[in-house]
Design a protein around this motif. Sequence first.
Motif, PDB file in Angstrom:
ATOM      1  N   UNK A  15       0.828  -1.210   0.000  1.00  0.00           N
ATOM      2  CA  UNK A  15       0.000   0.000   0.000  1.00  0.00           C
ATOM      3  C   UNK A  15       0.862   1.259   0.000  1.00  0.00           C
ATOM      4  N   UNK A  16       1.935   1.255   0.765  1.00  0.00           N
ATOM      5  CA  UNK A  16       2.838   2.411   0.803  1.00  0.00           C
ATOM      6  C   UNK A  16       3.487   2.625  -0.561  1.00  0.00           C
ATOM      7  N   UNK A  17       3.874   1.542  -1.218  1.00  0.00           N
ATOM      8  CA  UNK A  17       4.473   1.666  -2.540  1.00  0.00           C
ATOM      9  C   UNK A  17       3.458   2.230  -3.539  1.00  0.00           C
ATOM     10  N   UNK A  18       2.231   1.757  -3.476  1.00  0.00           N
ATOM     11  CA  UNK A  18       1.195   2.240  -4.384  1.00  0.00           C
ATOM     12  C   UNK A  18       0.904   3.721  -4.162  1.00  0.00           C
ATOM     13  N   UNK A  19       0.928   4.172  -2.888  1.00  0.00           N
ATOM     14  CA  UNK A  19       0.738   5.600  -2.615  1.00  0.00           C
ATOM     15  C   UNK A  19       1.874   6.414  -3.224  1.00  0.00           C
ATOM     16  N   UNK A  20       3.085   5.917  -3.094  1.00  0.00           N
ATOM     17  CA  UNK A  20       4.238   6.628  -3.655  1.00  0.00           C
ATOM     18  C   UNK A  20       4.140   6.690  -5.179  1.00  0.00           C
ATOM     19  N   UNK A  21       3.738   5.601  -5.807  1.00  0.00           N
ATOM     20  CA  UNK A  21       3.625   5.566  -7.262  1.00  0.00           C
ATOM     21  C   UNK A  21       2.526   6.495  -7.774  1.00  0.00           C
ATOM     22  N   UNK A  22       1.520   6.733  -6.964  1.00  0.00           N
ATOM     23  CA  UNK A  22       0.398   7.590  -7.361  1.00  0.00           C
ATOM     24  C   UNK A  22       0.586   9.045  -6.937  1.00  0.00           C
ATOM     25  N   UNK A  23       1.679   9.366  -6.299  1.00  0.00           N
ATOM     26  CA  UNK A  23       1.873  10.701  -5.721  1.00  0.00           C
ATOM     27  C   UNK A  23       2.182  11.765  -6.770  1.00  0.00           C
ATOM     28  N   UNK A  24       1.832  13.012  -6.468  1.00  0.00           N
ATOM     29  CA  UNK A  24       2.192  14.129  -7.350  1.00  0.00           C
ATOM     30  C   UNK A  24       3.715  14.262  -7.499  1.00  0.00           C
ATOM     31  N   UNK A  25       4.463  13.912  -6.474  1.00  0.00           N
ATOM     32  CA  UNK A  25       5.931  13.997  -6.547  1.00  0.00           C
ATOM     33  C   UNK A  25       6.465  13.061  -7.625  1.00  0.00           C
ATOM     34  N   UNK A  26       5.874  11.896  -7.763  1.00  0.00           N
ATOM     35  CA  UNK A  26       6.325  10.965  -8.804  1.00  0.00           C
ATOM     36  C   UNK A  26       6.018  11.527 -10.184  1.00  0.00           C
TER      37      UNK A  26
END
Length: 58
Positions: free
Chosen positions: A17-28
Amino acid sequence: MLENACLALEMTYPDQAAMERALASPARAQNAKETEILLEMVEDPRVSHTVFDVLAAG
């Protein structure tokens, strides 16, 4: 001089879940734009993403 070179980056997340949040983030999304600029500097660039499931040592 190397004919081919590879840059590897490892990022470890506490869970899927943490990885998916990072992949979906505006920063990415911003990073993707900056990466495109860098890739334009290289002839025939190739980018691959690999996800590994890390098992706890026990």
